[in-house]
Design a protein around this motif. Sequence first.
Motif, PDB file in Angstrom:
ATOM      1  N   VAL A 114      -4.689   5.230  -7.075  1.00 36.53           N
ATOM      2  CA  VAL A 114      -4.079   3.934  -6.753  1.00 36.53           C
ATOM      3  C   VAL A 114      -4.732   2.820  -7.568  1.00 36.53           C
ATOM      4  O   VAL A 114      -4.049   1.946  -8.115  1.00 36.53           O
TER       5      VAL A 114
ATOM      6  N   THR B 245      -3.654   3.086 -11.252  1.00 35.68           N
ATOM      7  CA  THR B 245      -2.261   2.669 -11.406  1.00 35.68           C
ATOM      8  C   THR B 245      -2.123   1.165 -11.281  1.00 35.68           C
ATOM      9  O   THR B 245      -1.424   0.519 -12.070  1.00 35.68           O
TER      10      THR B 245
ATOM     11  N   VAL C 292      -7.347   9.622  -3.674  1.00 38.65           N
ATOM     12  CA  VAL C 292      -6.152   8.774  -3.581  1.00 38.65           C
ATOM     13  C   VAL C 292      -6.472   7.370  -4.060  1.00 38.65           C
ATOM     14  O   VAL C 292      -5.692   6.754  -4.804  1.00 38.65           O
TER      15      VAL C 292
ATOM     16  N   ALA D 219      10.304   9.694  -3.289  1.00 38.30           N
ATOM     17  CA  ALA D 219       8.979   9.072  -3.313  1.00 38.30           C
ATOM     18  C   ALA D 219       8.103   9.714  -4.380  1.00 38.30           C
ATOM     19  O   ALA D 219       7.384   9.021  -5.112  1.00 38.30           O
ATOM     20  N   VAL D 220       8.156  11.045  -4.498  1.00 34.88           N
ATOM     21  CA  VAL D 220       7.368  11.738  -5.521  1.00 34.88           C
ATOM     22  C   VAL D 220       7.802  11.301  -6.907  1.00 34.88           C
ATOM     23  O   VAL D 220       6.975  11.050  -7.800  1.00 34.88           O
ATOM     24  N   SER D 221       9.123  11.166  -7.105  1.00 35.86           N
ATOM     25  CA  SER D 221       9.642  10.769  -8.414  1.00 35.86           C
ATOM     26  C   SER D 221       9.192   9.363  -8.790  1.00 35.86           C
ATOM     27  O   SER D 221       8.712   9.130  -9.906  1.00 35.86           O
ATOM     28  N   SER D 222       9.338   8.419  -7.871  1.00 32.68           N
ATOM     29  CA  SER D 222       8.967   7.038  -8.175  1.00 32.68           C
ATOM     30  C   SER D 222       7.461   6.898  -8.373  1.00 32.68           C
ATOM     31  O   SER D 222       7.000   6.150  -9.243  1.00 32.68           O
ATOM     32  N   THR D 223       6.673   7.637  -7.583  1.00 35.44           N
ATOM     33  CA  THR D 223       5.221   7.589  -7.734  1.00 35.44           C
ATOM     34  C   THR D 223       4.797   8.182  -9.074  1.00 35.44           C
ATOM     35  O   THR D 223       3.936   7.625  -9.778  1.00 35.44           O
ATOM     36  N   SER D 224       5.399   9.311  -9.445  1.00 34.25           N
ATOM     37  CA  SER D 224       5.077   9.934 -10.733  1.00 34.25           C
ATOM     38  C   SER D 224       5.408   9.001 -11.886  1.00 34.25           C
ATOM     39  O   SER D 224       4.658   8.913 -12.861  1.00 34.25           O
ATOM     40  N   THR D 225       6.531   8.297 -11.764  1.00 38.22           N
ATOM     41  CA  THR D 225       6.918   7.356 -12.802  1.00 38.22           C
ATOM     42  C   THR D 225       5.896   6.229 -12.922  1.00 38.22           C
ATOM     43  O   THR D 225       5.498   5.844 -14.026  1.00 38.22           O
ATOM     44  N   ALA D 226       5.450   5.699 -11.786  1.00 42.25           N
ATOM     45  CA  ALA D 226       4.476   4.606 -11.800  1.00 42.25           C
ATOM     46  C   ALA D 226       3.160   5.049 -12.429  1.00 42.25           C
ATOM     47  O   ALA D 226       2.568   4.332 -13.254  1.00 42.25           O
ATOM     48  N   VAL D 227       2.678   6.235 -12.054  1.00 43.46           N
ATOM     49  CA  VAL D 227       1.415   6.730 -12.600  1.00 43.46           C
ATOM     50  C   VAL D 227       1.547   6.980 -14.104  1.00 43.46           C
ATOM     51  O   VAL D 227       0.653   6.652 -14.892  1.00 43.46           O
TER      52      VAL D 227
END
Length: 391
Positions: A351, A354, A347, A146-154
């Motif tokens: 959000v 992004t 947060v 989840a951290v990886s995918s969120t970091s990628t999106a941001v």
Amino acid sequence: MTASPERPDTRVTVIVPTFNEAPNIAELVRRVGVATRGLRAELLFVDDSTDDTADVVREVARTAELPVRVLHRDEPVGGLGGAVLEGVRASTAPHFLVMDGDLQHPPELIPTLLARAQEPDVDVVVASRYVGDGSSAGLSGVVRQAVSSTSTAVTRAMFPVRLRDCSDPMTGFFAVRRGAVDLEALRPRGFKILLEILARHPMRVVEVPFVFGARYAGESKANLAQGIHFMWQLAGLRFGRMSRFAIIGGMGAVANIAIVALLTGLGAPWLLAAVVAAEATIVGNFLMMERFVFRDLRHEGKGVWARFGQSFTFNNVETLLRLPIMALLVESMHVAAVLATAITLLVAFVVRFTFHSRIVYRPRESSRRERLVEQEAAQAGPPPEPSTESV
């Protein structure tokens, strides 16, 4: 800091930055040797270890199928990104390929990356976890995924144009045409060197899917300090757009308070005043974003009314969701009201930024990427006819 001379006929240098990866070296060298047969490749370890990794590399190099060098750094300036940069400087090959030393990046994919990198009009080939059959299954645990995918999106939200053709700018597995990179322009300060390269250069990107595998041996180096370094790197690369977004958000908050104060002072019910202030602020923020934050992206994607509709709807939904969450923090989890407000606003800010970057102002795919997708679809041929055999 020592390394053996590079062979003059080397076509690609496979650069592996290492930190205490001694148990993985022999298997990595073996698999890279098999994968690169006939490719005129060399394997260069840039080692920042405090264990015997460099000595293990030298020992394994004696029987390796390909030339193997090690460059040990006593002062690991720039972290992993700095190690990769040192490796590139130590090579004169026309292409360099970067991969991790823990075998989560499959060496068997190296020939595919190099073949695509040598095609005309290609600067970098990215092994992506987010296209085709790619996967991040090798990440340990749901939280890390989840951290990886969120970091990628941001990250993609912060660089919507430079990263529009790259679905996985956080990967550490990629091949680059050396002539496309200005080494003097790079300022590595963390472990996401591909992001550094893409953010500072207009690159022609091609992606191939890969499955992020399980670690062969040893323990992951991911920790809180690396996360902080990444956020520092991200802020250093792209602070302007997000800072303008934050300023407009702050101005909107002040305007919201002023409108509520004005309307209630004139005798309007507080609920009506709050609704009017919220809607007026949302519209005003959108107009300000159009002018000062996303001006360069207004003609890259959808029309103004579509942008307004998405922005208006999202901000209203986000507001309706944020208030119950804040109430949950205060009433059920006994978080102080001021702290709960700060947490939810922080947060919400990330959000909102992004969503607007990745959805509302998302650029169209470049004509180059569309052409590549069409070519790949044509090469794949028509889909197979559905089977009529009985089961």
